[in-house]
Write a protein that holds these residues in place. Sequence first.
Motif, PDB file in Angstrom:
ATOM      1  N   ARG A  24       0.821  -1.207   0.000  1.00 45.33           N
ATOM      2  CA  ARG A  24       0.000   0.000   0.000  1.00 45.33           C
ATOM      3  C   ARG A  24       0.855   1.258   0.000  1.00 45.33           C
ATOM      4  O   ARG A  24       0.559   2.235  -0.689  1.00 45.33           O
ATOM      5  N   LEU A  25       1.927   1.238   0.783  1.00 48.93           N
ATOM      6  CA  LEU A  25       2.765   2.432   0.949  1.00 48.93           C
ATOM      7  C   LEU A  25       3.958   2.464   0.005  1.00 48.93           C
ATOM      8  O   LEU A  25       4.707   3.443  -0.003  1.00 48.93           O
ATOM      9  N   HIS A  26       4.151   1.405  -0.734  1.00 52.58           N
ATOM     10  CA  HIS A  26       5.313   1.297  -1.628  1.00 52.58           C
ATOM     11  C   HIS A  26       6.615   1.446  -0.844  1.00 52.58           C
ATOM     12  O   HIS A  26       7.518   2.194  -1.217  1.00 52.58           O
ATOM     13  N   LEU A  27       6.692   0.707   0.286  1.00 52.08           N
ATOM     14  CA  LEU A  27       7.888   0.700   1.132  1.00 52.08           C
ATOM     15  C   LEU A  27       8.455  -0.709   1.227  1.00 52.08           C
ATOM     16  O   LEU A  27       7.717  -1.698   1.087  1.00 52.08           O
ATOM     17  N   SER A  28       9.727  -0.781   1.502  1.00 47.22           N
ATOM     18  CA  SER A  28      10.332  -2.081   1.765  1.00 47.22           C
ATOM     19  C   SER A  28      10.013  -2.506   3.197  1.00 47.22           C
ATOM     20  O   SER A  28       9.662  -1.667   4.043  1.00 47.22           O
ATOM     21  N   GLN A  29      10.143  -3.814   3.472  1.00 49.42           N
ATOM     22  CA  GLN A  29       9.885  -4.299   4.834  1.00 49.42           C
ATOM     23  C   GLN A  29      10.782  -3.617   5.864  1.00 49.42           C
ATOM     24  O   GLN A  29      10.293  -3.188   6.915  1.00 49.42           O
ATOM     25  N   PRO A  30      12.085  -3.465   5.609  1.00 47.29           N
ATOM     26  CA  PRO A  30      12.946  -2.804   6.601  1.00 47.29           C
ATOM     27  C   PRO A  30      12.521  -1.352   6.853  1.00 47.29           C
ATOM     28  O   PRO A  30      12.543  -0.892   7.998  1.00 47.29           O
ATOM     29  N   ALA A  31      12.127  -0.634   5.794  1.00 48.43           N
ATOM     30  CA  ALA A  31      11.726   0.775   5.955  1.00 48.43           C
ATOM     31  C   ALA A  31      10.448   0.877   6.764  1.00 48.43           C
ATOM     32  O   ALA A  31      10.298   1.764   7.622  1.00 48.43           O
ATOM     33  N   LEU A  32       9.500  -0.050   6.518  1.00 47.05           N
ATOM     34  CA  LEU A  32       8.250  -0.041   7.274  1.00 47.05           C
ATOM     35  C   LEU A  32       8.496  -0.365   8.743  1.00 47.05           C
ATOM     36  O   LEU A  32       7.970   0.292   9.640  1.00 47.05           O
ATOM     37  N   SER A  33       9.293  -1.404   8.980  1.00 46.77           N
ATOM     38  CA  SER A  33       9.607  -1.790  10.360  1.00 46.77           C
ATOM     39  C   SER A  33      10.299  -0.653  11.097  1.00 46.77           C
ATOM     40  O   SER A  33      10.036  -0.406  12.279  1.00 46.77           O
ATOM     41  N   LEU A  34      11.193   0.055  10.407  1.00 55.90           N
ATOM     42  CA  LEU A  34      11.915   1.170  11.028  1.00 55.90           C
ATOM     43  C   LEU A  34      10.957   2.311  11.385  1.00 55.90           C
ATOM     44  O   LEU A  34      11.090   2.928  12.448  1.00 55.90           O
ATOM     45  N   ALA A  35       9.965   2.567  10.522  1.00 59.70           N
ATOM     46  CA  ALA A  35       9.000   3.620  10.800  1.00 59.70           C
ATOM     47  C   ALA A  35       8.147   3.271  12.017  1.00 59.70           C
ATOM     48  O   ALA A  35       7.897   4.119  12.880  1.00 59.70           O
ATOM     49  N   ILE A  36       7.712   2.007  12.103  1.00 59.08           N
ATOM     50  CA  ILE A  36       6.912   1.574  13.259  1.00 59.08           C
ATOM     51  C   ILE A  36       7.730   1.669  14.535  1.00 59.08           C
ATOM     52  O   ILE A  36       7.257   2.152  15.570  1.00 59.08           O
ATOM     53  N   LYS A  37       8.986   1.205  14.483  1.00 56.45           N
ATOM     54  CA  LYS A  37       9.848   1.264  15.671  1.00 56.45           C
ATOM     55  C   LYS A  37      10.077   2.706  16.112  1.00 56.45           C
ATOM     56  O   LYS A  37      10.079   3.022  17.306  1.00 56.45           O
ATOM     57  N   GLY A  38      10.272   3.606  15.137  1.00 55.13           N
ATOM     58  CA  GLY A  38      10.474   5.002  15.470  1.00 55.13           C
ATOM     59  C   GLY A  38       9.263   5.603  16.171  1.00 55.13           C
ATOM     60  O   GLY A  38       9.401   6.393  17.113  1.00 55.13           O
ATOM     61  N   LEU A  39       8.059   5.228  15.725  1.00 50.64           N
ATOM     62  CA  LEU A  39       6.841   5.708  16.351  1.00 50.64           C
ATOM     63  C   LEU A  39       6.701   5.168  17.773  1.00 50.64           C
ATOM     64  O   LEU A  39       6.366   5.906  18.711  1.00 50.64           O
ATOM     65  N   GLU A  40       6.968   3.891  17.934  1.00 49.82           N
ATOM     66  CA  GLU A  40       6.883   3.284  19.269  1.00 49.82           C
ATOM     67  C   GLU A  40       7.903   3.893  20.218  1.00 49.82           C
ATOM     68  O   GLU A  40       7.597   4.166  21.387  1.00 49.82           O
ATOM     69  N   ASP A  41       9.111   4.147  19.717  1.00 51.69           N
ATOM     70  CA  ASP A  41      10.134   4.771  20.568  1.00 51.69           C
ATOM     71  C   ASP A  41       9.720   6.178  20.963  1.00 51.69           C
ATOM     72  O   ASP A  41       9.945   6.613  22.108  1.00 51.69           O
ATOM     73  N   ALA A  42       9.105   6.885  20.029  1.00 53.79           N
ATOM     74  CA  ALA A  42       8.690   8.261  20.317  1.00 53.79           C
ATOM     75  C   ALA A  42       7.575   8.309  21.353  1.00 53.79           C
ATOM     76  O   ALA A  42       7.530   9.205  22.195  1.00 53.79           O
ATOM     77  N   LEU A  43       6.676   7.321  21.301  1.00 50.39           N
ATOM     78  CA  LEU A  43       5.539   7.297  22.230  1.00 50.39           C
ATOM     79  C   LEU A  43       5.846   6.548  23.524  1.00 50.39           C
ATOM     80  O   LEU A  43       5.121   6.704  24.508  1.00 50.39           O
ATOM     81  N   GLY A  44       6.875   5.697  23.499  1.00 50.95           N
ATOM     82  CA  GLY A  44       7.299   5.037  24.733  1.00 50.95           C
ATOM     83  C   GLY A  44       6.743   3.656  24.985  1.00 50.95           C
ATOM     84  O   GLY A  44       6.759   3.187  26.136  1.00 50.95           O
ATOM     85  N   GLY A  45       6.253   2.958  23.971  1.00 55.14           N
ATOM     86  CA  GLY A  45       5.756   1.598  24.194  1.00 55.14           C
ATOM     87  C   GLY A  45       5.299   0.933  22.919  1.00 55.14           C
ATOM     88  O   GLY A  45       5.238   1.544  21.844  1.00 55.14           O
TER      89      GLY A  45
END
Length: 304
Positions: A24-45
Amino acid sequence: MTVKQLRAFLAVAQTLSFTQACERLHLSQPALSLAIKGLEDALGGKLLLRSTRSVRLTPEGESLLPLAKHLLAQWDNTEERLRQRFTLQLGRLSVAAMPAFACNLLPRALVRFRQQYPKINVTVHDVINEDVNDMVRSRQVELGIAFAPEGTGSLSFTPLFEDHFVAVVAKGSRLDQRASLSWEDLLGEDFITLQRPSMVRRLLEQALSRQQMDLPVAFESHQLSTVGRMVAEGLGVSAVPSMCIPQMQALGAHYLPLTSPSIACRVGILTQQELSVAAHALRTVLLETVQAPYLPEHEAGQAG
């Protein structure tokens, strides 16, 4: 938290699949995983629980899902509205113009502007010359049309044309039989003019003072329309910038070339340094559309 991270989370949360979210987003798996991890790190969980077979939302992820939808919808709407403004498909613009210009020359320019940019709404403030300067300086409007100021300060002045004063007399009067008038002819009659602090009044008084002439005022008014009607009814004569000729004629008065001396004044656009796309477009239309409304006879002969 970034828009990219929120889009990544929303795609995974809606599909419950990293593979489908990547498509859907035209992203690679590593790029998507990195974006999710960045969001979780920013929010704290953790927001997502991922196994080899499934993806599910944590309670915090469930609470974020409707907020993410709302935030991204607002972002997309804002982005689209700004895009429309930059492409002149949407917008609002305010301009201030002295009455002589607003009544006689501005409408024709606005017709062309409307034809080119029909989705831009324009508010016209019809105010005295001094207020035009103040409204531009205080950023109440982006554009002002006025006489050339004595000092621009933080404002920029772009000339549109040089205007010349013409005599205004009653139709069929003794002076109306002349081909042109001198100031000596005009000042021998009852004179009607605008009240101070009108810039038209100041320009007349300053120019005549340099010629050791006085302006003997018999009647004065705040409105040019009143001046024109007084002249038309035979109460006296007047002198106005030539851009007012259509207005004077509509009121029943007649104009004549005025010489000895020929009094000129520059009319132009006042702006701050930075303009919106819509204001820049109107400025361009004004420069392309507005022309000197009148050329004195002696200059017309030279031009020919």
